[in-house]
Structures are given as C-alpha cells and as structure tokens.
Design an enzyme around this catalytic site. Structure first.
Site, PDB file in Angstrom:
ATOM      1  N   ASP A  47       0.835  -1.200   0.000  1.00 35.48           N
ATOM      2  CA  ASP A  47       0.000   0.000   0.000  1.00 35.48           C
ATOM      3  C   ASP A  47       0.871   1.251   0.000  1.00 35.48           C
ATOM      4  O   ASP A  47       1.628   1.484   0.938  1.00 35.48           O
ATOM      5  CB  ASP A  47      -0.908   0.003   1.232  1.00 35.48           C
ATOM      6  CG  ASP A  47      -1.799   1.239   1.286  1.00 35.48           C
ATOM      7  OD1 ASP A  47      -2.958   1.149   0.851  1.00 35.48           O
ATOM      8  OD2 ASP A  47      -1.328   2.301   1.761  1.00 35.48           O
ATOM      9  N   TYR A  52       3.009   9.839  -0.582  1.00 37.87           N
ATOM     10  CA  TYR A  52       4.159   9.259   0.106  1.00 37.87           C
ATOM     11  C   TYR A  52       5.467   9.510  -0.645  1.00 37.87           C
ATOM     12  O   TYR A  52       6.548   9.345  -0.087  1.00 37.87           O
ATOM     13  CB  TYR A  52       3.994   7.746   0.292  1.00 37.87           C
ATOM     14  CG  TYR A  52       2.768   7.312   1.049  1.00 37.87           C
ATOM     15  CD1 TYR A  52       1.953   8.223   1.723  1.00 37.87           C
ATOM     16  CD2 TYR A  52       2.398   5.971   1.073  1.00 37.87           C
ATOM     17  CE1 TYR A  52       0.826   7.809   2.405  1.00 37.87           C
ATOM     18  CE2 TYR A  52       1.269   5.552   1.756  1.00 37.87           C
ATOM     19  CZ  TYR A  52       0.482   6.467   2.412  1.00 37.87           C
ATOM     20  OH  TYR A  52      -0.646   6.051   3.077  1.00 37.87           O
ATOM     21  N   LYS A  77      -2.987   5.942  -4.148  1.00 37.90           N
ATOM     22  CA  LYS A  77      -4.077   6.880  -3.851  1.00 37.90           C
ATOM     23  C   LYS A  77      -3.852   8.214  -4.557  1.00 37.90           C
ATOM     24  O   LYS A  77      -2.701   8.633  -4.735  1.00 37.90           O
ATOM     25  CB  LYS A  77      -4.170   7.121  -2.337  1.00 37.90           C
ATOM     26  CG  LYS A  77      -4.132   5.839  -1.505  1.00 37.90           C
ATOM     27  CD  LYS A  77      -4.062   6.149  -0.020  1.00 37.90           C
ATOM     28  CE  LYS A  77      -3.739   4.891   0.779  1.00 37.90           C
ATOM     29  NZ  LYS A  77      -2.303   4.535   0.714  1.00 37.90           N
ATOM     30  N   HIS A 110      -7.675   9.631  -1.486  1.00 40.41           N
ATOM     31  CA  HIS A 110      -6.948   9.644  -0.217  1.00 40.41           C
ATOM     32  C   HIS A 110      -7.752  10.303   0.908  1.00 40.41           C
ATOM     33  O   HIS A 110      -7.769   9.809   2.038  1.00 40.41           O
ATOM     34  CB  HIS A 110      -5.606  10.363  -0.394  1.00 40.41           C
ATOM     35  CG  HIS A 110      -4.550   9.901   0.538  1.00 40.41           C
ATOM     36  ND1 HIS A 110      -3.211   9.870   0.214  1.00 40.41           N
ATOM     37  CD2 HIS A 110      -4.620   9.438   1.812  1.00 40.41           C
ATOM     38  CE1 HIS A 110      -2.511   9.419   1.238  1.00 40.41           C
ATOM     39  NE2 HIS A 110      -3.338   9.153   2.223  1.00 40.41           N
TER      40      HIS A 110
END
Length: 273
Positions: A47, A52, A77, A110
């Site tokens: 994930d 990120y 996401k 998200h």
C-alpha cells in the site's frame, strides 16, 4: 487463514487480508528494501500513495522481485491537490508510470475533499471501466461522505481505508460499510506504538506469547478488517506476519472492542480537508 489468505471485494477481485504499508518509508533504498523484505516474508499486498513520494521505489522493488506481478496487489491513492475529474485522470497516469505497471489493483481517493470528491470519483469510475484499475475505493470517508458519494455513484467503493484500532473502532462507520459491501481497511492499526503499554493489551499479548502489535493485527483480522501495518525493518516486517498461529478468544475480543473512545492519532476527516 495465513499470509496468502484473501477477502473478496464487492466486484469479485480478491485482496490479501494483510499487507505492507509504506507511509513515511523514504524513496530509494529504504522503501525498496522494505518491499523486497515483505515479498520475501510472504506479503503479497503493498500500500502506497502519491503523497508518500515513494511510488517509484515500490515499483522498482516489485520489478526486481522474483514474485510474479500478477501475484502482487498494489494500492495507491490520489492526493488532495490532484482531485477533480481531469486532474485525477492525470494523477493516475503519473502514479502508474512511477509504479511501472500497466494496471493498478486498487486506486483510492486519499481524503474526501469537499466539492471535489464526486468529480474525482467519476474519474475513478472511468479508470475502472477502462480496465486501468481492478478496483476503486476511498480512504478516510465517514458515513456522511459515503452517503453523499453514493447519491451519484455508479460503482460502489470496494474499500474504505480508515484509521482503525481498538481505541478508534468507529462502529457506526464499520456497520455502514458492511451493509453496503464496502471492505474496511485499517491504517495506523498499531496506534503508532502509543498504546503498546496498555495494561489490558499487554495482558492479552503475554497470555498468547505475542507482542502487543501482533495482538492488534490479529484483532483486525478477526474483525474482518484488512490491515496494512507499516515497517521498514526486516524483523518487524517478519514479526507482523506471525499472527496466524493463534486466535483471540471472544472475551479478549470484547475487552479490546470496549476500548473504543474515539481516539485518533491521525487527522479527523472533517477537519483535515
């Protein structure tokens, strides 16, 4: 149940119950090593998210692995700044390019950005219809967000990924998702380590010869919640898989279920966006 066990989403796609989260794993060697160690340990679900900033590293680790691509379930996401119809389509292509894959297994909104998430969802429905993603879902959506989304949606979200642990079990949201066939998935399932000293949790862990982290993961699984504990260390990545050789009793589940106090370690969805 074992590390390869899966749940079947509302569109028939199977998703592993246990995966590796890579939030705050640094792009480059750190995230590459973490994903490689996870795949060696038996994980088949990774994930990540555009936010990120480590999608390239995740993609590189998967490309270098001996595990066939079709055995790995990849989630990413769309971030808040990229929401909107055309913006989401563009963001998806960027994520797909960074990950180096033709098809993404699960694509999530998200956060529920007010005034945008419905257009974002329309774009995700198109991606799904075009076969570019195997399943679409949301993250951090509360009941009122889901109700709003479902007013116009032609595809019911397959997953809702939310902060979930005994101190924030969100029973109303959990029941709503169950009723709509939306799989609940836990982020921050280990409370960022802040509840490891809880006396009741420690007693349960000692009784089973397990760590508090392992008990929390097991609690998720017995509540039929997909869980993605984050780690970048080989030892913890391995330890988080050692949750299939014991079972919490009904009494122990009740003790943990009764811990719920609405305690968040991350942002509240209504206040973050």
């Amino acid at each position: 149940m074992n590390i390869r066990s899966t749940t079947t989403l509302n569109n028939g796609v199977t998703m592993p119950w246990l995966g590796l989260g890579v939030y705050k794993a640094e792009e480059g060697d750190e995230v590459v090593r973490a994903v490689q160690e996870a795949l060696i340990a038996g994980y088949r679900s990774i994930d990540t998210a555009s936010f990120y900033q480590n999608e390239e590293g995740v993609g590189r680790a998967i490309a270098q692995s001996d595990v066939p691509r079709d055995e790995i379930f990849i989630t990413t996401k769309v971030w808040n700044d990229d929401q909107g119809y055309n913006e989401t389509l563009a963001a998806f292509e960027q994520s797909r390019r960074k990950l180096g894959v033709d098809v993404i297994d699960l694509y999530l909104i998200h956060w529920p950005v007010t005034g945008k998430f419905k257009d974002t969802w329309r774009a995700m429905e198109k991606l799904y219809e075009d076969g570019k993603v195997r399943a679409i879902g949301v993250s951090n959506f509360l009941v009122h967000h889901l109700e709003n989304l479902l007013e116009n949606a032609t595809v019911v979200p397959a997953v809702n990924q939310v902060e979930y642990h005994p101190w924030l079990s969100q029973p109303d949201l959990y029941d709503f998702c169950k009723g709509k066939g939306i799989q609940v998935e836990a982020w921050s399932p280990l409370t960022r380590g802040r509840k490891f000293d809880d006396l009741q949790l420690k007693e349960i862990a000692e009784r089973h010869g397990k760590t508090p982290a392992q008990v929390l993961i097991r609690w998720d699984l017995q509540n039929e919640v997909v869980t993605i504990p984050k780690s970048v260390t080989k030892e913890r990545i391995q330890a988080n898989t050692e949750v299939f050789d014991f079972q919490l009793s009904e009494t122990e589940m009740d003790v943990l279920n009764e811990c719920n106090e609405g305690l968040r370690f991350g942002p509240h969805p209504d206040e973050f966006v």
